[in-house]
Design a protein around this motif. Sequence first.
Motif, PDB file in Angstrom:
ATOM      1  N   TYR A  33       0.843  -1.200   0.000  1.00 54.64           N
ATOM      2  CA  TYR A  33       0.000   0.000   0.000  1.00 54.64           C
ATOM      3  C   TYR A  33       0.875   1.247   0.000  1.00 54.64           C
ATOM      4  N   SER A  53       1.016   3.683   1.737  1.00 51.90           N
ATOM      5  CA  SER A  53       1.495   4.175   3.033  1.00 51.90           C
ATOM      6  C   SER A  53       2.996   3.923   3.170  1.00 51.90           C
ATOM      7  N   THR A  68      -8.841  -2.287  -0.900  1.00 53.30           N
ATOM      8  CA  THR A  68      -7.815  -1.314  -0.498  1.00 53.30           C
ATOM      9  C   THR A  68      -8.307  -0.478   0.683  1.00 53.30           C
ATOM     10  N   GLU A  69      -9.641  -0.419   0.839  1.00 53.02           N
ATOM     11  CA  GLU A  69     -10.187   0.330   1.985  1.00 53.02           C
ATOM     12  C   GLU A  69      -9.793  -0.278   3.327  1.00 53.02           C
ATOM     13  N   SER A 127      -6.809   1.890   4.373  1.00 53.75           N
ATOM     14  CA  SER A 127      -6.806   3.355   4.366  1.00 53.75           C
ATOM     15  C   SER A 127      -6.849   4.023   5.741  1.00 53.75           C
ATOM     16  N   ARG A 174     -14.299   9.206   6.460  1.00 51.97           N
ATOM     17  CA  ARG A 174     -13.724   8.000   5.859  1.00 51.97           C
ATOM     18  C   ARG A 174     -13.198   7.038   6.930  1.00 51.97           C
ATOM     19  N   SER A 230      -4.078   2.192  -6.710  1.00 52.05           N
ATOM     20  CA  SER A 230      -4.434   3.152  -5.684  1.00 52.05           C
ATOM     21  C   SER A 230      -3.249   4.047  -5.366  1.00 52.05           C
TER      22      SER A 230
END
Lengths: 233, 233
Positions: free
Chosen positions: A23, A25, A146-147, A150, A179, A218
Amino acid sequence: MTTQLLSPAELEAALKQIGAERYHSLHPFHELMYQGKLNRGQLQAWALNRYYYQCRIPAKDATLIARLPTPELRRAWRRRLHDHDGDEPNTGGIERWLRLTDGLGLDRDYVISTSGLLPITRFAVDAYVDIVRDRPILEGIASCLTELFSPTIIAERVGGMLANYDFITADTLGYFTPRLDQAPMDAEFALDYVKQHARTPEQQSAVLAVLRTNATFSGLCSTRCIWLMLNQE
Amino acid sequence: MTTQLLSPAELEAALKQIGAERYHSLHPFHELMYQGKLNRGQLQAWALNRYYYQCRIPAKDATLIARLPTPELRRAWRRRLHDHDGDEPNTGGIERWLRLTDGLGLDRDYVISTSGLLPITRFAVDAYVDIVRDRPILEGIASCLTELFSPTIIAERVGGMLANYDFITADTLGYFTPRLDQAPMDAEFALDYVKQHARTPEQQSAVLAVLRTNATFSGLCSTRCIWLMLNQE
């Protein structure tokens, strides 16, 4: 390629591992951003490009809804349309993203026109919508996982940006607050569906592959594209 | 082919004229139905075939939502998803249609399977969804204007069926009651959009053509297909 059938718990662990490894991040751009090391123009470029992702999310979700076979599934997925498009004028995730681009000093019409978009952002976002349109429903749903990843990146980003940029306010970052609740709820539904419906090694391989792809997309939408741009400057 | 530009009022009149000339309220099957001249098996065949139309309506609407360019338009169109899929389990138009097929003595699983469907019904309904997916958005919206014509046919149908079939109750026909409010509201939105956006003779011709086609499809879904079948018996 998964060659043996994973238990639902093993599948969940394998899906989450993708976030831990891939990801955005983990990307240096994210670190620069939350540490306050980007200038305003670089943050504008990020917000402008990421707007295209935000504005296509309802298209992605409506495309999936059109394919879901039962009222129950469609009702559950419909929540995402409400989250992004809002229930009233000037509400919803897209509007809140525009408050971010406003707050960074971008002209709203210019943002909405998407004329300033990097081609790679358009490619990555359109590819995400294509997955949901063209791949089996199971993979379309898995691509949304992918959520799962997040909330962590949002927490780092919001905390870091508020601390490190004097031109950014909590109101400007208002997109991210809901979110933190919406993403886990959506991810939980999608994860339950995937664990229940990925019943063969082939299906499990496919959902892992599509999440790997989408974790990359993403990142392309939100950080990697800008990174490339920064490195070209 | 329209060769000169119609005023919005003239375009509205021309669109409504299509209903007056082509809608399946004019079809002998509709007359037989509301006059109580069909047997239970024939009503079952109608309800069974028309179920496919009902169950694909959310796919049609979500397909259009995926293409609509603004949160405002998507929010307005989203109402249709709520109407057909409901907000809670066992609510919404599809569920109410299943109460009609229940009331006519059809097995719910058999209805939902669509395995008893006439091929022409599948063709007509799928063609409607294809229009909304493939044609310009303006034509997709215009194709939904058959709703302009439905309140009249519903009023005749419900009144006649309740009066003329002792095995049909108001509860069985519960599908139609909310449609008397929903359809005009939906049609008004679509009509306003079409009057505002069909600004060239070519666009006006296209919206008139698509409504002509869809008035025919709509008849195929609900009456003409059954009529063909009855005449083959």
